[in-house]
Design an enzyme around this catalytic site. Structure first.
Site, PDB file in Angstrom:
ATOM      1  N   ASP A  78     -21.121  -7.746  32.239  1.00  0.00           N
ATOM      2  CA  ASP A  78     -21.142  -9.086  33.073  1.00  0.00           C
ATOM      3  C   ASP A  78     -22.405  -9.421  33.572  1.00  0.00           C
ATOM      4  OD1 ASP A  78     -18.537  -7.693  33.002  1.00  0.00           O
ATOM      5  OD2 ASP A  78     -18.273  -7.607  35.125  1.00  0.00           O
ATOM      6  N   TRP A  86     -21.325   2.097  28.114  1.00  0.00           N
ATOM      7  CA  TRP A  86     -20.894   1.601  29.373  1.00  0.00           C
ATOM      8  C   TRP A  86     -21.299   3.137  30.426  1.00  0.00           C
ATOM      9  CZ3 TRP A  86     -18.185   3.496  33.805  1.00  0.00           C
ATOM     10  CH2 TRP A  86     -18.284   2.640  34.698  1.00  0.00           C
ATOM     11  N   PHE A 135     -21.619  -2.294  40.658  1.00  0.00           N
ATOM     12  CA  PHE A 135     -20.679  -3.074  40.065  1.00  0.00           C
ATOM     13  C   PHE A 135     -20.978  -4.595  40.100  1.00  0.00           C
ATOM     14  CE2 PHE A 135     -16.819  -0.595  38.632  1.00  0.00           C
ATOM     15  CZ  PHE A 135     -17.668   0.552  38.075  1.00  0.00           C
ATOM     16  N   ASP A 165     -15.999  -7.214  42.626  1.00  0.00           N
ATOM     17  CA  ASP A 165     -16.593  -8.481  42.162  1.00  0.00           C
ATOM     18  C   ASP A 165     -16.884  -9.735  42.988  1.00  0.00           C
ATOM     19  OD1 ASP A 165     -16.408  -6.786  39.752  1.00  0.00           O
ATOM     20  OD2 ASP A 165     -14.976  -7.910  38.990  1.00  0.00           O
ATOM     21  N   GLU A 172     -10.408  -9.688  37.605  1.00  0.00           N
ATOM     22  CA  GLU A 172     -11.816  -9.220  37.791  1.00  0.00           C
ATOM     23  C   GLU A 172     -12.824 -10.956  37.751  1.00  0.00           C
ATOM     24  OE1 GLU A 172     -12.038  -5.244  35.413  1.00  0.00           O
ATOM     25  OE2 GLU A 172     -12.426  -6.783  34.160  1.00  0.00           O
TER      26      GLU A 172
HETATM   27  C1  FRU Z   1     -15.602  -6.686  34.135  1.00  0.00           C
HETATM   28  C2  FRU Z   1     -15.664  -5.280  35.104  1.00  0.00           C
HETATM   29  C3  FRU Z   1     -15.920  -5.694  36.729  1.00  0.00           C
HETATM   30  C4  FRU Z   1     -16.766  -4.530  37.196  1.00  0.00           C
HETATM   31  C5  FRU Z   1     -17.742  -4.319  36.104  1.00  0.00           C
HETATM   32  C6  FRU Z   1     -18.189  -2.754  35.623  1.00  0.00           C
HETATM   33  O1  FRU Z   1     -16.177  -6.374  33.026  1.00  0.00           O
HETATM   34  O2  FRU Z   1     -14.707  -4.347  34.789  1.00  0.00           O
HETATM   35  O3  FRU Z   1     -14.848  -5.808  37.239  1.00  0.00           O
HETATM   36  O4  FRU Z   1     -17.332  -4.754  38.176  1.00  0.00           O
HETATM   37  O5  FRU Z   1     -17.127  -4.878  34.933  1.00  0.00           O
HETATM   38  O6  FRU Z   1     -19.285  -2.488  35.056  1.00  0.00           O
END
Ligand code: FRU
Length: 598
Positions: free
Chosen positions: A149, A173, A205, A267, A318
């Site tokens: 993101d 990730w 995050f 978020d 999200e």
């Molecule tokens: C969305 C998400 C968010 C979170 C982040 C973690 O893609 O799942 O909700 O903050 O990625 O990397």
């Protein structure tokens, strides 16, 4: 246990990375545990990664103190790529890595033979493999490592700041931090390094930033205040501030600032609500959005929740956003509540839904029936879209992550993974009494155009434009104006000499535009990748802008009313365009521009 020390001379590949051949000083402590003492004098240690190796938990110890913990898939039997670890901030201190290798190595002969010990190397400069075939030419992407993101975006003093979810230590990730890039034109980005790394509260995050013009938080006038989710065993909201325009951040000592007994709680998106003079935070909580208010950015009061029974609930909600926009062609304004959802997108996996309505500083009220679902982009690769704070000239500029959680970790790139979609100015339009968000490529994209390599007019039948580029760069824009006869189907195909192609079809009877990437190139990495995506056009299709880069195609129909963002992985760039129509269609202008990074 007897401690064995070995010194391994670096031979393999050292020169190709400009790295110095120095010895790794490794002491094995068990079949799954060792320490590596860092040599002094170089800025980086390059860590060899193998994508399918077990994760190693590395404790970074500097001057006898634990300063970081990171996870890296250190190479076992072959090196896919290297990631740098920056040693410069521990200058003057002895640094060592205490490494635990997960998995069953202890039972299968230990870790001594893993190639990573031999292939670690030291360097002062990190070399980027600019020759990776799918590295985009004009899209923002990390130089190395994983990205998801966009976060914390703001504009100040002529500079656009973009932070993003980053793993600096691998192309999958993990180790989630905020990377930072800046740009003067939303297209050419400069890597500013890592702004926020995990701390005692967890990984960093997604979140947002604001420019605190009136010093409401007391960190200073024009301080940048960033909000993010601290993610460890639970998710809590934290803040940090910057008094050097977003380069470096200080964590707020009162973190976390908001907690709740909800597993998916994240978020935070903060903005100034001019009408009430308060700060508003919108936050994703399971399958609803929560709204909080604050006068000082530190103390937050719960106001309301939105979402129960509204829109799609096929996944977790999200990355919210909330902003007001004029409805073009009227004197009205509406609020847009952005709600990224994963899974549950119209073509599977992740997508960006939104709601239109009113917001009084306390509560969002949707103006459509609960069962109505609207999508901002009808491709498969548009997620976590959020907007910049403090954008000039009343603009609402959004950036989305150009991937999908269904296969984001598997796409066939190496040293980096994922790019962002091109920045878009969003607007509202009304069609048959309903308000929708449209997305236009930012005007700054036009400055990227080189001289048109194709410029034609035609009446279809069939129009075929071969070899769009003398030297195919795979980065271009097709700009098309047309007048299809009622009910016409117009089919456009982009293809290469390997027999790979994508099609973009306007169906005048259905009023849809679709994108088919099933034969577009490599799809071997995920059975969920091949797809046909379809967007409503909202009127007859009269204009089309198609942005092609090394691994993506973004289609904007009717001035951004119908938008589709899709990844593609062709073996060579598409260099042939074929257009035909089953009824008379006049193409009043077809231009192909190479897009050249300045
Ligand atoms: C969305 C998400 C968010 C979170 C982040 C973690 O893609 O799942 O909700 O903050 O990625 O990397």
């Amino acid at each position: 246990m007897k401690v064995r020390n070995i010194l391994v001379a670096l031979l393999l590949g050292a020169s190709s990375l400009g790295a110095s051949a120095q010895a790794s000083d490794v002491s094995f402590l068990s079949g799954s545990h060792c320490i590596v003492r860092m040599a002094e004098g170089s800025r980086y240690i390059m860590l060899p990664v193998q994508e399918n190796a077990e994760i190693c938990n590395i404790k970074v110890i500097a001057g006898n103190n634990l300063v970081r913990t990171i996870e890296v898939r250190l190479a076992v039997d072959n090196v896919d790529y290297y990631v740098p670890f920056d040693l410069s901030e521990y200058d003057g201190k002895k640094v060592l890595f205490d490494i635990h290798v997960n998995g069953n190595s202890r039972l299968t002969g230990g870790i001594k033979d893993h190639v990573c010990w031999r292939d670690m190397k030291y360097t002062d400069t990190v070399e980027i493999n600019a020759g990776e075939p799918f590295r985009p030419v004009y899209h923002h992407a990390p130089e190395w490592g994983w990205m998801n993101d966009p976060n914390g975006m703001f504009y100040k003093d002529g500079v656009w700041h973009l932070y993003y979810q980053l793993n600096p230590y691998g192309s999958q990730w993990g180790n989630i931090s905020w990377g930072h890039s800046t740009s003067k034109d939303l297209v050419n980005w400069t890597n500013e390094g890592v702004a926020l790394v995990p701390d005692g509260h967890g990984m960093v995050f997604s979140g947002s930033s604001v420019v605190d013009k009136d010093n409401t938080a007391g960190f200073g006038k024009d301080a940048i205040v960033a909000f993010y989710t601290s993610a460890a065993e639970s998710q809590t909201q934290s803040m940090a501030y910057s008094t050097d325009d977003g380069k470096t951040f200080t964590r707020y000592e009162g973190n976390p600032i908001i907690v709740a007994d909800i597993p998916d709680f994240r978020d935070p998106h903060v903005f100034r609500h001019e009408q009430t003079g308060h700060w508003i935070m919108i936050l994703a909580a399971g399958q609803e959005m929560r709204i909080y208010s604050s006068a000082n950015l530190k103390d937050w009061t719960y106001e309301s929740s939105f979402g129960k029974e509204y829109g799609s609930h096929a996944g977790v909600w999200e990355c919210p956003d909330l902003f007001e926009l004029p409805v073009e062609g009227t004197n009205e304004k509406k609020w847009v509540l952005v709600c990224n959802i994963n899974p549950g997108g119209p073509f599977g996996g992740s997508a960006t839904q939104y709601f239109t309505g009113t917001f009084d500083g306390h509560k969002f009220t949707c103006d459509t029936k609960p069962e109505v679902t609207k999508w901002m982009d009808y491709g498969k690769d548009h997620y976590a879209a959020v907007s910049f704070d403090n954008a000039p000239d009343g603009r609402r500029v959004m950036i989305a992550w150009m991937s999908n959680w269904q296969y984001a970790n598997q796409v066939p790139t190496v040293q980096f993974r994922s790019a962002n979609a091109i920045a878009r100015d969003v607007y509202l339009f009304r069609d048959k009494g309903v308000d929708y968000v449209g997305s236009r490529p930012v005007a700054e994209m036009t400055a990227m155009r080189g001289d048109a390599v194709v410029s034609k007019k035609a009446t279809l039948g069939r129009l075929s434009v071969k070899n769009m580029f003398k030297a195919p760069s795979g980065a271009y824009e097709i700009d098309l104006a047309m007048a299809p006869q009622d009910g016409a189907t117009v089919k456009m195909m982009l293809s290469n000499q390997k027999g790979e192609y994508v099609t973009i079809v306007y169906d005048g009877n259905m009023g849809t535009l679709s994108f088919d990437r099933r034969q577009g190139g490599d799809k071997s990495f995920s059975e969920l990748f091949p797809a046909v995506t379809t967007a409503p056009v909202h009127g007859k299709l009269t204009s089309l802008r198609i942005f092609v880069d090394k691994s993506s195609v973004e289609v904007f129909g009717n001035d951004g009313r119908a938008v589709m963002t899709n990844l593609v992985f062709p073996a060579e760039p598409y260099n042939t365009l074929t257009i035909n129509s089953d009824k008379k269609t006049t193409v009043s202008s077809l231009k192909v521009y190479p897009l050249i990074k300045k």
